[in-house]
Design a protein around this motif. Structure first.
Motif, PDB file in Angstrom:
ATOM      1  N   TRP A   4       9.971 -10.845 -31.004  1.00 16.96           N
ATOM      2  CA  TRP A   4       9.057 -11.308 -32.045  1.00 16.96           C
ATOM      3  C   TRP A   4       7.628 -10.878 -31.727  1.00 16.96           C
ATOM      4  N   LEU A   5       7.247 -11.030 -30.466  1.00 20.19           N
ATOM      5  CA  LEU A   5       5.897 -10.635 -30.065  1.00 20.19           C
ATOM      6  C   LEU A   5       5.727  -9.118 -30.091  1.00 20.19           C
ATOM      7  N   VAL A  45       2.081 -11.075 -39.270  1.00 22.66           N
ATOM      8  CA  VAL A  45       1.801 -11.213 -37.840  1.00 22.66           C
ATOM      9  C   VAL A  45       1.766 -12.686 -37.455  1.00 22.66           C
ATOM     10  N   PHE A  46       1.147 -13.522 -38.271  1.00 20.83           N
ATOM     11  CA  PHE A  46       1.142 -14.965 -37.986  1.00 20.83           C
ATOM     12  C   PHE A  46       2.558 -15.535 -37.947  1.00 20.83           C
ATOM     13  N   LEU A  47       3.411 -15.094 -38.870  1.00 26.24           N
ATOM     14  CA  LEU A  47       4.793 -15.585 -38.877  1.00 26.24           C
ATOM     15  C   LEU A  47       5.540 -15.153 -37.617  1.00 26.24           C
ATOM     16  N   LEU A  48       5.350 -13.900 -37.219  1.00 22.58           N
ATOM     17  CA  LEU A  48       6.023 -13.405 -36.014  1.00 22.58           C
ATOM     18  C   LEU A  48       5.487 -14.086 -34.756  1.00 22.58           C
ATOM     19  N   LEU A  49       4.195 -14.323 -34.707  1.00 19.18           N
ATOM     20  CA  LEU A  49       3.617 -15.028 -33.556  1.00 19.18           C
ATOM     21  C   LEU A  49       4.093 -16.473 -33.493  1.00 19.18           C
ATOM     22  N   ALA A  50       4.256 -17.098 -34.648  1.00 21.09           N
ATOM     23  CA  ALA A  50       4.762 -18.474 -34.671  1.00 21.09           C
ATOM     24  C   ALA A  50       6.139 -18.549 -34.040  1.00 21.09           C
ATOM     25  N   GLN A  51       6.994 -17.591 -34.368  1.00 21.32           N
ATOM     26  CA  GLN A  51       8.338 -17.582 -33.792  1.00 21.32           C
ATOM     27  C   GLN A  51       8.303 -17.160 -32.323  1.00 21.32           C
ATOM     28  N   ALA A 104      11.797  -8.229 -45.115  1.00 19.95           N
ATOM     29  CA  ALA A 104      12.276  -7.719 -43.827  1.00 19.95           C
ATOM     30  C   ALA A 104      11.774  -8.561 -42.664  1.00 19.95           C
ATOM     31  N   THR A 105      10.704  -9.282 -42.868  1.00 19.54           N
ATOM     32  CA  THR A 105      10.182 -10.169 -41.827  1.00 19.54           C
ATOM     33  C   THR A 105      10.654 -11.600 -42.022  1.00 19.54           C
TER      34      THR A 105
END
Length: 143
Positions: A4-5, A45-51, A104-105
């Motif tokens: 994710w990061l 990016v915020f969604l991926l960082l949250a996960q 896709a995200t």
């Protein structure tokens, strides 16, 4: 570092950086399109960082950006309408980018999150991103 990061870093370096550069250096029409794309990428990016970090508060940031980003684009398109008519921006790829990147995200994040309120919030962010992208693309093309 997890996947994710790594995906957040790739979106930041490969997409957000060039979008911000175009927002600073382009013509007024291209700046509006780049700002809209930067909003989409920042939200993802915020969604991926949250996960990646396990912090649900970043999802709230993504929700706020998904609401305020298209509103800002519509305001800029309205204010810069005359300047954008002189040199129309190339907004053809904006809708396909939104339609491809957001699901896709969001879909893998929904699978990783599982059923519950967090998944509903992710789906809401995805719907807002796609709807905002379609509306702002139409507004930029008309301006």
């Amino acid at each position: 570092m997890n996947w994710w990061l790594a995906a957040a870093a790739a979106l930041t370096a490969g997409g957000l950086g060039p979008s911000l550069w175009a927002a600073v250096r382009g013509t007024p029409g291209r700046r509006v399109v780049a700002q809209n794309m930067a909003t989409l990428l920042l939200c993802l990016v915020f969604l991926l960082l949250a996960q990646g970090y396990g912090r649900p508060s970043y999802t709230d940031l993504a929700l706020v950006v998904s609401v305020l980003g298209p509103a800002g684009t519509l305001i800029f398109a309205r204010l810069l309408g005359e300047e954008m008519e002189k040199d129309p921006p190339g907004a053809r790829l904006l809708t396909p980018a939104v339609a491809a990147l957001a699901p896709a995200t969001v879909v893998p994040l929904c699978v990783a999150t599982g059923p519950g309120r967090a998944m509903l919030k992710l789906l809401l962010v995805g719907v807002l991103l796609v709807a905002g992208g379609v509306v702002t693309t139409k507004a930029v093309r008309r301006a």
